[in-house]
Design an enzyme around this catalytic site. Structure first.
Site, PDB file in Angstrom:
ATOM      1  N   LYS A 173      75.230  -5.520 122.105  1.00  0.00           N
ATOM      2  CA  LYS A 173      74.889  -4.444 123.112  1.00  0.00           C
ATOM      3  C   LYS A 173      76.024  -3.398 123.472  1.00  0.00           C
ATOM      4  O   LYS A 173      77.359  -4.087 123.272  1.00  0.00           O
ATOM      5  CB  LYS A 173      74.417  -5.032 124.412  1.00  0.00           C
ATOM      6  CG  LYS A 173      73.220  -6.042 124.204  1.00  0.00           C
ATOM      7  CD  LYS A 173      72.979  -7.155 125.290  1.00  0.00           C
ATOM      8  CE  LYS A 173      74.211  -8.127 125.806  1.00  0.00           C
ATOM      9  NZ  LYS A 173      73.795  -8.888 126.767  1.00  0.00           N
ATOM     10  N   THR A 204      74.169  -2.044 137.639  1.00  0.00           N
ATOM     11  CA  THR A 204      73.890  -2.830 136.347  1.00  0.00           C
ATOM     12  C   THR A 204      73.748  -4.332 136.308  1.00  0.00           C
ATOM     13  O   THR A 204      74.013  -4.954 135.356  1.00  0.00           O
ATOM     14  CB  THR A 204      74.563  -2.239 135.150  1.00  0.00           C
ATOM     15  OG1 THR A 204      76.007  -2.504 135.804  1.00  0.00           O
ATOM     16  CG2 THR A 204      74.696  -0.824 135.034  1.00  0.00           C
ATOM     17  N   THR A 207      71.687  -6.643 133.786  1.00  0.00           N
ATOM     18  CA  THR A 207      71.006  -5.913 132.729  1.00  0.00           C
ATOM     19  C   THR A 207      70.954  -6.777 131.347  1.00  0.00           C
ATOM     20  O   THR A 207      70.103  -6.824 130.620  1.00  0.00           O
ATOM     21  CB  THR A 207      71.984  -4.829 132.322  1.00  0.00           C
ATOM     22  OG1 THR A 207      73.220  -4.857 132.110  1.00  0.00           O
ATOM     23  CG2 THR A 207      71.789  -3.541 133.104  1.00  0.00           C
ATOM     24  N   GLY A 208      72.103  -7.581 131.157  1.00  0.00           N
ATOM     25  CA  GLY A 208      72.023  -8.608 130.090  1.00  0.00           C
ATOM     26  C   GLY A 208      70.927  -9.463 129.858  1.00  0.00           C
ATOM     27  O   GLY A 208      70.151  -9.783 129.100  1.00  0.00           O
ATOM     28  N   CYS A 209      70.867 -10.128 131.110  1.00  0.00           N
ATOM     29  CA  CYS A 209      69.664 -11.079 131.460  1.00  0.00           C
ATOM     30  C   CYS A 209      68.356 -10.602 131.523  1.00  0.00           C
ATOM     31  O   CYS A 209      67.566 -11.087 130.768  1.00  0.00           O
ATOM     32  CB  CYS A 209      69.898 -11.712 133.036  1.00  0.00           C
ATOM     33  SG  CYS A 209      71.476 -12.315 133.308  1.00  0.00           S
TER      34      CYS A 209
HETATM   35  N1  LIG Z   1      74.130   2.700 132.362  1.00  0.00           N
HETATM   36  C1  LIG Z   1      73.461   2.408 131.210  1.00  0.00           C
HETATM   37  N2  LIG Z   1      72.247   3.140 130.773  1.00  0.00           N
HETATM   38  C2  LIG Z   1      71.194   2.776 129.960  1.00  0.00           C
HETATM   39  N3  LIG Z   1      71.346   1.432 129.334  1.00  0.00           N
HETATM   40  C3  LIG Z   1      72.495   0.476 129.733  1.00  0.00           C
HETATM   41  C4  LIG Z   1      73.337   1.113 130.760  1.00  0.00           C
HETATM   42  N4  LIG Z   1      74.309   0.098 130.884  1.00  0.00           N
HETATM   43  C5  LIG Z   1      73.853  -0.908 130.097  1.00  0.00           C
HETATM   44  N5  LIG Z   1      72.762  -0.579 129.403  1.00  0.00           N
HETATM   45  C6  LIG Z   1      71.903  -1.446 128.379  1.00  0.00           C
HETATM   46  O1  LIG Z   1      71.790  -2.655 128.994  1.00  0.00           O
HETATM   47  C7  LIG Z   1      71.610  -3.644 128.202  1.00  0.00           C
HETATM   48  C8  LIG Z   1      72.734  -4.721 128.189  1.00  0.00           C
HETATM   49  O2  LIG Z   1      74.104  -4.261 128.129  1.00  0.00           O
HETATM   50  P1  LIG Z   1      75.288  -4.820 128.427  1.00  0.00           P
HETATM   51  O3  LIG Z   1      75.603  -4.125 129.936  1.00  0.00           O
HETATM   52  O4  LIG Z   1      76.205  -4.292 127.562  1.00  0.00           O
HETATM   53  O5  LIG Z   1      75.309  -6.256 128.649  1.00  0.00           O
HETATM   54  P2  LIG Z   1      75.952  -7.365 129.741  1.00  0.00           P
HETATM   55  O6  LIG Z   1      74.974  -7.041 130.890  1.00  0.00           O
HETATM   56  O7  LIG Z   1      75.370  -8.666 128.951  1.00  0.00           O
HETATM   57  O8  LIG Z   1      77.400  -7.041 129.774  1.00  0.00           O
HETATM   58  C9  LIG Z   1      71.788  -2.998 126.733  1.00  0.00           C
HETATM   59  O9  LIG Z   1      70.482  -2.888 126.123  1.00  0.00           O
HETATM   60  C10 LIG Z   1      72.573  -1.837 126.929  1.00  0.00           C
HETATM   61  O10 LIG Z   1      72.671  -0.690 126.214  1.00  0.00           O
HETATM   62  C1  LIG Z   2      73.580 -16.873 137.010  1.00  0.00           C
HETATM   63  C2  LIG Z   2      74.242 -15.648 136.294  1.00  0.00           C
HETATM   64  N1  LIG Z   2      74.013 -15.439 134.981  1.00  0.00           N
HETATM   65  C3  LIG Z   2      74.341 -14.448 134.227  1.00  0.00           C
HETATM   66  C4  LIG Z   2      75.063 -13.328 134.786  1.00  0.00           C
HETATM   67  C5  LIG Z   2      75.560 -12.264 134.116  1.00  0.00           C
HETATM   68  O1  LIG Z   2      74.727 -11.097 134.433  1.00  0.00           O
HETATM   69  P1  LIG Z   2      75.455  -9.745 134.632  1.00  0.00           P
HETATM   70  O2  LIG Z   2      76.532  -9.926 133.328  1.00  0.00           O
HETATM   71  O3  LIG Z   2      74.434  -8.688 134.161  1.00  0.00           O
HETATM   72  O4  LIG Z   2      76.170  -9.562 135.661  1.00  0.00           O
HETATM   73  C6  LIG Z   2      75.301 -13.617 136.389  1.00  0.00           C
HETATM   74  N2  LIG Z   2      75.996 -12.673 137.078  1.00  0.00           N
HETATM   75  N3  LIG Z   2      74.711 -14.691 137.024  1.00  0.00           N
END
Ligand SMILES: Nc1ncnc2c1ncn2[C@@H]1O[C@H](COP(=O)(O)OP(=O)(O)O)[C@@H](O)[C@H]1O
Ligand SMILES: Cc1ncc(COP(=O)(O)O)c(N)n1
Length: 269
Positions: A173, A204, A207-209
């Protein structure tokens, strides 16, 4: 009705973890079950404390789930220690779970460590090889591939390394500032980009979850990997575009953007 299972930590602020997963699966038309690995006391500004589930209690939750309402897909998020990772690996094999999506959660957006250092090798050796899909962000991708990721070329290299190492699909990602929120899938010896416009939204959290549980919901419904990811990314973008602004830090998104009008009426009462 198709069934999704999330195995993850509870986020007391409701934006990430189990809470984000259940909302996401529900709003993607899938019935959601949950096995809780940990309770976290957290909000949009950070994590205050974590209470891990005991290995026996996690085992019990998984037995009760799999022996009654068998899930069509499984999403795995935060699992903070090696004993819990081993329980999950053993149960997934014993129960012959399918459509396994692993979000290798290591550090929260707010900066808090959610995976103990001692557990990284157990995650790599015991759990990741069971995945159909792994969804690392850039820092997680660096740890899993062993290379530094500075640009899109590096993302392609790392995605291929991870996919080949764990014999599964890898969606790397790009949310972490490298590009335009483009994600890279490496699956069956070929790579494909999922382009995303970066939305100007500081909120954000989760977003990953949300992305991984939307993918799991789509796989449960029988979509193939590429379509499951494409639709999940659309769902995530729409939740971000709704511009919900809650809390003092990086806030949650509005998972319920699609039922906004009827939802708004309910909220007004
Ligand atoms: N500002 C943003 N605008 C659009 N998509 C986003 C934005 N930030 C994250 N994403 C998308 O959200 C998803 C989670 O990405 P990321 O933030 O890298 O993961 P995580 O939450 O695990 O750190 C991916 O599909 C990424 O491209
Ligand atoms: C219980 C739990 N699981 C996962 C995440 C990661 O999520 P994020 O990276 O989007 O903050 C979080 N903050 N809390």
């Amino acid at each position: 009705m198709k069934i999704g299972l999330t195995i993850a930590g509870s986020d007391s602020s409701g934006g990430a973890g189990i809470q984000a997963d259940i909302k996401t699966m529900t709003l993607n038309g899938v019935y959601a079950e949950s096995a809780i690995t940990a309770l976290t006391a957290q909000n949009t500004t950070g994590v205050l404390s974590v209470l891990d589930s005991s290995p026996q209690f996690l085992k019990d939750q998984l037995d009760m789930i799999f022996d009654d309402i068998f899930p069509d897909s499984v999403k795995i998020g935060m699992v903070s220690n090696s004993d819990l990772i081993l329980v999950i690996a053993e149960k997934l094999k014993e129960k012959k779970a399918k459509n396994i999506v692993i979000d290798p959660v290591m550090v929260a957006t707010s900066g808090a460590k959610l995976l103990k250092d001692e557990a990284i090798n157990v995650l790599k050796n015991e759990l990741l090889p069971l995945a159909d899909l792994i969804t690392p962000n850039i820092p997680e991708g660096e740890i899993l591939s062993g290379i530094k990721i500075n640009d899109e070329k590096d993302m392609q290299k790392a995605g291929k390394i991870i996919s080949e190492k764990y014999n599964c699909a890898c969606l790397l990602k790009g949310g972490h500032k490298i590009n335009d929120a483009n994600d890279y899938l490496f699956e069956n010896k070929k790579g494909v980009w999922f382009k995303g416009k970066r939305i100007k939204n500081k909120n954000t959290h989760g977003t990953g979850c949300t992305l991984s549980s939307a993918i799991a919901a789509n796989l449960a419904k029988g979509y193939d990997m590429e379509n499951s990811i494409k639709m999940a990314k659309e769902f995530l973008s729409n939740a971000l575009l709704d511009m919900l602004d809650l809390g003092k830090g990086s806030g949650p998104m509005n998972h319920a953007f699609d039922i906004k009008d009827s939802y708004k009426k309910l909220c007004e009462k």
